[in-house]
Scaffold this motif. Structure first.
Motif, PDB file in Angstrom:
ATOM      1  N   HIS A 185       0.659  -0.834  -0.068  1.00 22.07           N
ATOM      2  CA  HIS A 185       0.201   0.069   0.138  1.00 22.07           C
ATOM      3  C   HIS A 185       0.843   1.800  -0.217  1.00 22.07           C
ATOM      4  N   SER A 187       0.246   4.560   0.387  1.00 19.51           N
ATOM      5  CA  SER A 187      -0.882   5.845   1.147  1.00 19.51           C
ATOM      6  C   SER A 187      -0.792   7.582   1.042  1.00 19.51           C
ATOM      7  N   ARG A 199      -5.875   3.625   4.242  1.00 22.56           N
ATOM      8  CA  ARG A 199      -4.678   2.596   4.987  1.00 22.56           C
ATOM      9  C   ARG A 199      -5.829   1.500   5.701  1.00 22.56           C
ATOM     10  N   TYR A 202      -7.198  -0.959   3.614  1.00 18.23           N
ATOM     11  CA  TYR A 202      -5.939  -1.793   3.424  1.00 18.23           C
ATOM     12  C   TYR A 202      -5.947  -3.098   4.522  1.00 18.23           C
ATOM     13  N   ARG A 203      -5.734  -2.262   5.744  1.00 17.36           N
ATOM     14  CA  ARG A 203      -5.611  -3.953   6.536  1.00 17.36           C
ATOM     15  C   ARG A 203      -6.716  -4.307   6.801  1.00 17.36           C
ATOM     16  N   GLU A 218       4.130  -1.344   3.404  1.00 17.01           N
ATOM     17  CA  GLU A 218       3.124  -0.108   3.489  1.00 17.01           C
ATOM     18  C   GLU A 218       4.338   1.489   3.527  1.00 17.01           C
TER      19      GLU A 218
END
Length: 345
Positions: A185, A187, A199, A202-203, A218
């Motif tokens: 990712h 961010s 974010r 995504y997590r 990340e």
């Protein structure tokens, strides 16, 4: 030179008083709808234009609103501006666009314009209040300000937004459904709430699929193309680079694709990429970018509608955020991992 038509010219032609014409042009309910319509038609026929300076002196209103953004060069804001302007013009307001470029001094300058009466209200899209105003909006909580998209944590200002967490989760779930397991990712600027929410999405998607997020997967960007390039460079210097990227906006995604080409990687054969925003260039970009689409013009219209309610004295509950829908537009920048058979290994 032909003399500029005045309110009294409309009054004579309509057979009503100057006061009635003035009220009708101000859309007063004291004048019947039929009379208001007839006077507006006469005003158009005579090519009447109000004396803005005189009106402003009488009403102590500028009849202008500010749309304040991070970067006026970002095409994302163009459709938002169109939505704001269309709604503003219908209500007799003009729109001034402020470009902060993340400069605190310029951010303060635009708020001072509002405070000093150079604008009647503001639509804020920077996610920031002036330095010293406090994270909870402090002295600005009473000002006619609507926050659009960019959230300000703890603020009591009314806002229009999208579900950033849900949209980001959908983007990553798409990559997972294609068979990707090593998903990184890029961010936006952290700790800004919008970046944190994307974010988090995504997590959540990675966690729900029982997928690890390796150290270094990340990477923080700043929403600009160059930061997408730099973040991609860091990701593909890792011992085990990702096979897919979820990028927090399209502009950084463009930068990531450019960097991947420089590294000799093909998109999507070697790496899949999903962006966020669905800029108009994303369809024409090569390969066409899979991305989250936001209703930009509707965001502008809704934010301006909300600001007009505040300016007219209506009660607006800042606790009730207006949340607009998003959509995942699947294009050619995503595909199954190279050599993926569809079976778990």
């Amino acid at each position: 030179m032909r003399e500029r038509p005045k309110i009294k010219d409309i009054a004579v032609k309509a057979g009503v008083s100057v006061a009635t014409v003035s009220r009708a042009l101000a859309d007063s309910s004291l004048v019947t709808a039929e009379t208001r319509q007839r006077i507006r038609e006469l005003a158009r026929e005579l090519n009447y234009r109000p004396n803005v300076s005189a009106r402003n002196l009488r009403t102590r209103k500028s009849m202008a609103v500010l749309l304040v953004v991070r970067d006026v060069g970002n095409p994302f804001y163009l459709d938002v501006l169109k939505g704001v302007e269309a709604t503003a013009r219908e209500a007799g307001y003009s729109v001034l666009m402020g470009n902060t470029e993340n400069d605190p001094a310029r951010e303060t300058e635009y708020f001072n314009m509002l405070r000093d009466g150079h604008a009647d209200g503001m639509i804020l899209m920077t996610g920031k209040l002036p330095p010293g105003s406090g994270s909870r909006a402090g002295g600005w909580s009473h000002q006619p300000v609507v926050v659009a998209l960019e959230m300000i944590e703890g603020s009591s200002l009314p806002h229009v937004q999208i579900d950033n967490v849900g949209a980001a989760r959908a983007a990553v779930e798409h990559l997972i459904s294609l068979g990707h397991r090593r998903i990184a990712h890029i961010s936006g600027p952290v700790p800004e709430p919008m970046s944190l929410n994307r974010r988090e999405g995504y997590r959540l998607a990675m966690g729900e699929a029982d997928l690890d997020i390796p150290e270094g997967y990340e990477v923080r960007g700043n929403f600009l193309l160059e930061s997408g390039q730099e973040a991609c460079r860091r990701l593909f210097a890792l011992p085990e680079p990702p096979t897919a990227l979820f990028v927090a906006n399209d502009e950084m995604a463009y930068g990531a694709v450019h960097e991947l080409r420089r590294l000799g990687c093909d998109v999507p054969r070697d790496v899949s990429i999903v962006g966020f925003d669905d800029l108009y260039l994303s369809k024409a970009f090569y390969p066409p970018l899979t991305t989250i689409s936001q209703p930009r013009a509707e965001i502008g219209r809704t934010a301006m509608d909300l600001l007009l309610k505040i300016l007219s004295g209506e009660d607006v509950d800042p606790g009730d955020a207006i949340v607009l829908p998003t959509a995942l537009n699947i294009r050619s920048s995503t595909a199954p991992p190279h050599g993926y058979s569809g079976r778990e290994t």
